[in-house]
Design a protein around this motif. Structure first.
Motif, mmCIF file in Angstrom:
data_model
loop_
_atom_site.group_PDB
_atom_site.id
_atom_site.type_symbol
_atom_site.label_atom_id
_atom_site.label_comp_id
_atom_site.label_asym_id
_atom_site.label_seq_id
_atom_site.Cartn_x
_atom_site.Cartn_y
_atom_site.Cartn_z
ATOM 1 N N ALA A 182 39.344 10.300 -10.021
ATOM 2 C CA ALA A 182 39.604 8.933 -9.596
ATOM 3 C C ALA A 182 39.495 8.796 -8.078
ATOM 4 N N ARG A 183 39.923 9.814 -7.353
ATOM 5 C CA ARG A 183 39.766 9.770 -5.890
ATOM 6 C C ARG A 183 38.281 9.804 -5.516
ATOM 7 N N ALA A 184 37.503 10.606 -6.250
ATOM 8 C CA ALA A 184 36.058 10.638 -6.015
ATOM 9 C C ALA A 184 35.443 9.280 -6.331
ATOM 10 N N GLN A 185 35.933 8.612 -7.361
ATOM 11 C CA GLN A 185 35.467 7.263 -7.674
ATOM 12 C C GLN A 185 35.783 6.303 -6.524
ATOM 13 N N HIS A 186 36.963 6.441 -5.966
ATOM 14 C CA HIS A 186 37.360 5.571 -4.852
ATOM 15 C C HIS A 186 36.430 5.763 -3.652
ATOM 16 N N VAL A 187 36.148 7.010 -3.321
ATOM 17 C CA VAL A 187 35.249 7.306 -2.193
ATOM 18 C C VAL A 187 33.854 6.755 -2.464
ATOM 19 N N ALA A 188 33.376 6.944 -3.691
ATOM 20 C CA ALA A 188 32.048 6.440 -4.044
ATOM 21 C C ALA A 188 32.009 4.921 -3.948
ATOM 22 N N ALA A 189 33.065 4.258 -4.396
ATOM 23 C CA ALA A 189 33.120 2.796 -4.330
ATOM 24 C C ALA A 189 33.115 2.303 -2.897
ATOM 25 N N GLU A 190 33.731 3.072 -2.001
ATOM 26 C CA GLU A 190 33.806 2.692 -0.592
ATOM 27 C C GLU A 190 32.473 2.873 0.130
ATOM 28 N N ARG A 191 31.763 3.944 -0.191
ATOM 29 C CA ARG A 191 30.644 4.367 0.648
ATOM 30 C C ARG A 191 29.259 4.091 0.075
ATOM 31 N N ALA A 192 29.150 3.901 -1.222
ATOM 32 C CA ALA A 192 27.827 3.683 -1.820
ATOM 33 C C ALA A 192 27.323 2.282 -1.496
ATOM 34 N N PRO A 193 26.013 2.109 -1.424
ATOM 35 C CA PRO A 193 25.458 0.767 -1.175
ATOM 36 C C PRO A 193 25.906 -0.210 -2.251
ATOM 37 N N LEU A 205 29.776 5.078 -14.053
ATOM 38 C CA LEU A 205 29.563 3.756 -14.646
ATOM 39 C C LEU A 205 30.777 2.855 -14.464
ATOM 40 N N GLN A 206 31.972 3.414 -14.514
ATOM 41 C CA GLN A 206 33.177 2.616 -14.281
ATOM 42 C C GLN A 206 33.146 1.990 -12.893
ATOM 43 N N VAL A 207 32.775 2.781 -11.906
ATOM 44 C CA VAL A 207 32.712 2.252 -10.537
ATOM 45 C C VAL A 207 31.640 1.177 -10.433
ATOM 46 N N HIS A 208 30.473 1.463 -10.972
ATOM 47 C CA HIS A 208 29.358 0.525 -10.876
ATOM 48 C C HIS A 208 29.689 -0.813 -11.527
ATOM 49 N N PHE A 209 30.220 -0.768 -12.742
ATOM 50 C CA PHE A 209 30.503 -2.016 -13.443
ATOM 51 C C PHE A 209 31.718 -2.735 -12.865
ATOM 52 N N ALA A 210 32.667 -1.996 -12.320
ATOM 53 C CA ALA A 210 33.789 -2.655 -11.648
ATOM 54 C C ALA A 210 33.304 -3.421 -10.425
ATOM 55 N N ARG A 211 32.349 -2.853 -9.707
ATOM 56 C CA ARG A 211 31.793 -3.542 -8.527
ATOM 57 C C ARG A 211 31.013 -4.794 -8.953
#
Length: 317
Positions: free
Chosen positions: A67-78, A172-178
């Motif tokens: 989940a922390r990795a998901q948070h970082v990815a959500a912050e930094r990915a385009p 996919l959770q991060v992508h679809f949440a965004r």
């Protein structure tokens, strides 16, 4: 295991009214969209807290790191390309979810997010199967990734590749949440029992909230995009039946307060889904607490009810 015919003194087959249908009470909003900036950080904290003195402690700790990795990815990915406005409106007109998971197409934003998450996962302390699965994902071809993405979006994960699909599901959770976060919640409409009005996915659980404007209302929580949508209480989230509904819980709970998590069982379709009560524990997270309450799922195996909800992190269920 405690069992009751229901928490309310209403006749068999009746529906306990949400605040939305009580005279003089403001109707709760139909949908609440996820906030990717906080969703995964809060989930990581919850996983970490649940891991303490829990039989599933090592696995819950691993998921806290994911989940922390998901948070970082959500912050930094385009940022992903926002949904097409015309397609969103067309979906609303036809009472369809605006995010069409059945026609998902990977794009540079998702690929960047996925790569960032896998890179973050390298530093996570993990068991050997998870380490091997990560190595497999890092070396996977575009076709292999695509097949695993389709499996997750179809809520059908092969038992022999559960660990690999966990990483895919996390991305996919991060992508679809965004994607869901930029929708207009006021424009979402019901699309069917047990179906997310944003992405069309199943719920992971439902939550009875204690918010000032919606105290006692129930919301289903999407396993994929994190959208919450209002759903009447004492009604099966799988088949919509209002008869033969009962509630079961494990005495003492697992990591949560007593009475905070129950299984809502349905005698019409012989399924069950978990209900979380924020008034009992305000820190509950649908995904994290679903995993931590595995004991409730194990108890259900002794009876006639099958699990009706989906959680890619609850391996084997």
């Amino acid at each position: 295991m405690a069992r009751s015919s229901g928490p309310f003194s209403s006749p068999p087959g009746s529906v306990f009214p949400d605040p939305s249908v009580l005279e003089g009470v403001t109707a709760p909003a139909f949908a609440h969209l996820p906030d990717p900036a906080t969703l995964f950080a809060r989930r990581a904290e919850r996983f970490a807290r649940l891991a303490q003195d829990h039989p599933l402690g090592p696995y819950l700790s691993f998921l806290a790191h994911i989940a922390r990795a998901q948070h970082v990815a959500a912050e930094r990915a385009p940022a992903p390309e926002p949904p097409d406005a015309e397609a969103v409106e067309r979906a609303r007109t036809h009472e369809m979810p605006p995010l069409d998971r059945s026609h998902f197409t990977s794009d540079p934003a998702f690929e960047s997010l996925f790569d960032r998450l896998l890179s973050q996962a390298r530093a996570i302390e993990k068991p050997e199967p998870a380490e091997a699965a990560l190595a497999h994902m890092l070396a996977a071809s575009e076709a292999e990734r695509g097949e695993m993405i389709r499996n997750v979006l179809a809520d059908s994960i092969p038992v022999e590749a559960l660990a690999e699909h966990l990483y895919v599901a996390a991305a996919l959770q991060v992508h679809f949440a965004r994607l869901a976060s930029v929708l207009d919640a006021s424009r979402l409409v019901p699309v069917g029992d047990g179906v997310c009005p944003a992405c069309g996915g199943p719920p992971v659980a439902s939550v009875v909230v204690d918010w000032p404007a919606a105290a006692g209302a129930r919301y289903c929580a999407c396993a994929l995009c994190g959208t919450w949508w209002n759903f009447v209480r004492v009604r099966c989230t799988a088949c919509g039946s209002t008869g033969g509904i009962a509630y079961q819980e494990v005495e003492g709970g697992q990591g949560s307060a007593p009475g905070a998590i129950k299984a809502e069982t349905c005698d019409a379709c012989h399924s069950y889904a978990k209900v979380l009560y924020l008034a009992k524990d305000p820190d509950l997270d649908p995904v994290a607490d679903d995993v931590a309450s595995l004991g409730l799922d194990l108890k259900q195996k002794e009876g006639p009810y099958r699990r009706a909800t989906f959680n890619p992190f609850l391996l084997g269920y």
